[in-house]
Design an enzyme around this catalytic site. Structure first.
Site, PDB file in Angstrom:
ATOM      1  N   GLY A   1       0.943  -1.422   0.213  1.00 16.93           N
ATOM      2  CA  GLY A   1       0.013   0.094   0.102  1.00 16.93           C
ATOM      3  C   GLY A   1       0.628   1.427  -0.090  1.00 16.93           C
ATOM      4  CB  ALA A   2       4.016   2.301   1.320  1.00 17.69           C
ATOM      5  N   GLY A   3       2.934   4.405  -1.139  1.00 13.16           N
ATOM      6  CA  GLY A   3       3.318   4.854  -2.561  1.00 13.16           C
ATOM      7  C   GLY A   3       4.688   4.583  -2.729  1.00 13.16           C
TER       8      GLY A   3
ATOM      9  N   GLY B   1      15.961  10.226  12.414  1.00 18.04           N
ATOM     10  CA  GLY B   1      14.935   9.592  11.557  1.00 18.04           C
ATOM     11  C   GLY B   1      13.975  10.744  11.463  1.00 18.04           C
ATOM     12  CG  ASP B   2      12.026  12.060  14.799  1.00 19.45           C
ATOM     13  OD1 ASP B   2      11.356  10.956  14.161  1.00 19.45           O
ATOM     14  OD2 ASP B   2      12.291  12.093  16.084  1.00 19.45           O
TER      15      ASP B   2
HETATM   16  N1  LIG Z   1      25.987   7.977  12.549  1.00 14.99           N
HETATM   17  C1  LIG Z   1      25.389   8.538  11.311  1.00 14.99           C
HETATM   18  N2  LIG Z   1      26.251   9.122  10.519  1.00 14.99           N
HETATM   19  C2  LIG Z   1      25.485   9.685   9.416  1.00 14.99           C
HETATM   20  N3  LIG Z   1      24.348   9.750   9.149  1.00 14.99           N
HETATM   21  C3  LIG Z   1      23.457   8.888  10.188  1.00 14.99           C
HETATM   22  C4  LIG Z   1      24.128   8.439  11.244  1.00 14.99           C
HETATM   23  N4  LIG Z   1      23.064   7.948  12.034  1.00 14.99           N
HETATM   24  C5  LIG Z   1      21.907   8.356  11.292  1.00 14.99           C
HETATM   25  N5  LIG Z   1      22.172   8.874  10.157  1.00 14.99           N
HETATM   26  C6  LIG Z   1      21.084   9.510   9.136  1.00 14.99           C
HETATM   27  O1  LIG Z   1      19.959   9.678   9.744  1.00 14.99           O
HETATM   28  C7  LIG Z   1      18.997   8.761   9.106  1.00 14.99           C
HETATM   29  C8  LIG Z   1      18.104   7.929   9.926  1.00 14.99           C
HETATM   30  O2  LIG Z   1      18.726   7.330  10.912  1.00 14.99           O
HETATM   31  P1  LIG Z   1      17.804   6.110  11.586  1.00 14.99           P
HETATM   32  O3  LIG Z   1      18.078   4.990  10.581  1.00 14.99           O
HETATM   33  O4  LIG Z   1      18.882   5.854  12.882  1.00 14.99           O
HETATM   34  O5  LIG Z   1      16.605   6.678  12.162  1.00 14.99           O
HETATM   35  P2  LIG Z   1      15.687   6.149  13.227  1.00 14.99           P
HETATM   36  O6  LIG Z   1      15.881   4.972  13.757  1.00 14.99           O
HETATM   37  O7  LIG Z   1      14.099   6.464  12.802  1.00 14.99           O
HETATM   38  O8  LIG Z   1      15.849   7.391  14.077  1.00 14.99           O
HETATM   39  P3  LIG Z   1      14.846   8.271  15.064  1.00 14.99           P
HETATM   40  O9  LIG Z   1      13.425   7.488  15.184  1.00 14.99           O
HETATM   41  O10 LIG Z   1      15.460   8.062  16.679  1.00 14.99           O
HETATM   42  O11 LIG Z   1      14.867   9.506  14.713  1.00 14.99           O
HETATM   43  C9  LIG Z   1      19.632   7.735   8.166  1.00 14.99           C
HETATM   44  O12 LIG Z   1      19.044   7.240   7.176  1.00 14.99           O
HETATM   45  C10 LIG Z   1      21.046   8.515   7.989  1.00 14.99           C
HETATM   46  O13 LIG Z   1      20.820   9.307   6.845  1.00 14.99           O
HETATM   47 MG   LIG Z   2      12.619   6.648  13.762  1.00 16.95          MG
END
Ligand SMILES: Nc1ncnc2c1ncn2[C@@H]1O[C@H](COP(=O)(O)OP(=O)(O)OP(=O)(O)O)[C@@H](O)[C@H]1O
Ligand SMILES: [Mg+2]
Length: 322
Positions: free
Chosen positions: A219-221, A257-258
């Site tokens: 379902g995701a675009g 991630g946010d």
């Molecule tokens: N150590 C790092 N160095 C460079 N980029 C990073 C690093 N950690 C995270 N990122 C960047 O941040 C993005 C999101 O990180 P991550 O996959 O940890 O998200 P998440 O677990 O959803 O984080 P949260 O939910 O805590 O905001 C990654 O896709 C990357 O682009």
């Molecule tokens: Mg996250």
């Protein structure tokens, strides 16, 4: 002065159903099993919907935060949003907004967290929110559905809200885990942004490209899977890409991630191509790792990283399950 009858400016709505009041106690040296004098207390509104809104605001957008807020902690979170110049349309609930308490030991330079369980939302309160949502989401440029669901809110909450947005033609960016993500796919969100663990839980037994393709089929675009320092894997209607920064950034990845979610929403609003959205998402989220607090990023690092992002087109992922 806007012309008479002009539409509202293109704003992004972020939804914070499980809003938080983030409380930080700064203690010179924490003595466990004893009383501790707290040197300073810092309080601010938190939760993923708020983090995304803070990043959007720093990018020059004027986001609006909606969700549920209750009790004195909810009032304090509201007051903090107002002080930060963030617009909110939070609906009141009877139970108190959760507090997340972090105790920082300034001698050791580390922190210990205590997350309150959060409110239980009454069925009538949820029904009121769902009824109010179409008016909140109408005419927005995008809506971000992100974060955990408080007790009492049904597991298909993001499907209900996403369907309302879809009926009004407002694109949804969904960042959720487990059942909330699985149900949310039913509303056909424009973009979902799972991290590695969320992607693996959503499609057990598949590798990342296959899992992303599976989420699209469900379902995701588009699926933009984040992979910490390894950047993003995106499977979209326009193709698939692996996008990353050559260097690993040291710092605080909480909230990275946010920042990626904020960039993806901003990219929809700007009408950028997928590679351009992904470039910004990687540069901005890496710049967020530089910042010790979620919802903030280092603006100079963001600018510096933009031209350093590598964008690799993948063949064969897009059509994997079609
Ligand atoms: N150590 C790092 N160095 C460079 N980029 C990073 C690093 N950690 C995270 N990122 C960047 O941040 C993005 C999101 O990180 P991550 O996959 O940890 O998200 P998440 O677990 O959803 O984080 P949260 O939910 O805590 O905001 C990654 O896709 C990357 O682009
Ligand atoms: Mg996250």
């Amino acid at each position: 002065v806007s012309p008479a009858g002009a539409a509202r400016p293109a704003t992004i709505l972020t939804v914070a159903l499980n809003l938080a009041l983030d409380v930080t106690y700064f203690v010179e040296r924490v003595e466990w099993h004893a009383g501790n004098r707290v040197a300073r207390v810092h309080e601010q509104a938190g939760g993923k919907g708020v983090n995304v809104a803070r990043v959007l605001q720093a990018l020059g957008h004027e986001p609006v935060v909606t969700g549920l807020a209750g009790g004195t902690s909810g009032d304090a979170a509201r007051a903090d949003l107002a002080a930060a110049g963030l617009r909110e349309a939070l609906l009141p609930i009877a139970a108190a907004t959760r507090r997340t308490v972090a105790v920082v030991d300034e001698t050791h330079g580390d922190a210990t967290g205590f997350w309150e369980p959060g409110p239980t939302v009454d069925a009538h309160e949820w029904a009121d929110f769902v009824a109010a949502f179409p008016a909140l989401v109408r005419d927005r440029a995008a809506v971000v559905l992100t974060g955990s669901l408080p007790g009492g809110v049904p597991l298909d909450a993001y499907a209900q809200l996403g369907s309302a947005a879809a009926r009004l033609g407002v694109p949804v960016v969904l960042d959720a885990d487990g059942e909330a993500l699985r149900h949310g796919l039913g509303a056909r969100p424009a973009v979902v942004k799972p991290n590695a663990g969320e992607l693996a839980r959503a499609a057990p037994g598949l590798d990342a490209p296959a899992a992303a393709a599976w989420l699209r089929a469900a379902g995701a675009g588009a699926v933009v899977a984040s992979r910490g320092p390894d950047g993003l894997l995106a499977v979209t209607p326009d193709g698939s890409w692996r996008v990353r920064l050559a260097e690993r950034v040291d710092g605080n990845p909480t909230g990275a991630g946010d920042a990626a979610v904020a960039a993806l929403a901003a990219g929809i609003v700007a009408g950028w191509s997928w590679p351009e959205r992904l470039r910004h998402a990687v540069a901005l989220s890496a710049a967020a790792v530089h910042s010790p607090v979620a919802g903030a990023f280092a603006a100079d690092a963001y600018r510096r990283y933009l031209p350093a992002v590598s964008i690799e087109r993948l063949d064969g992922v897009h059509g994997l399950l079609s």
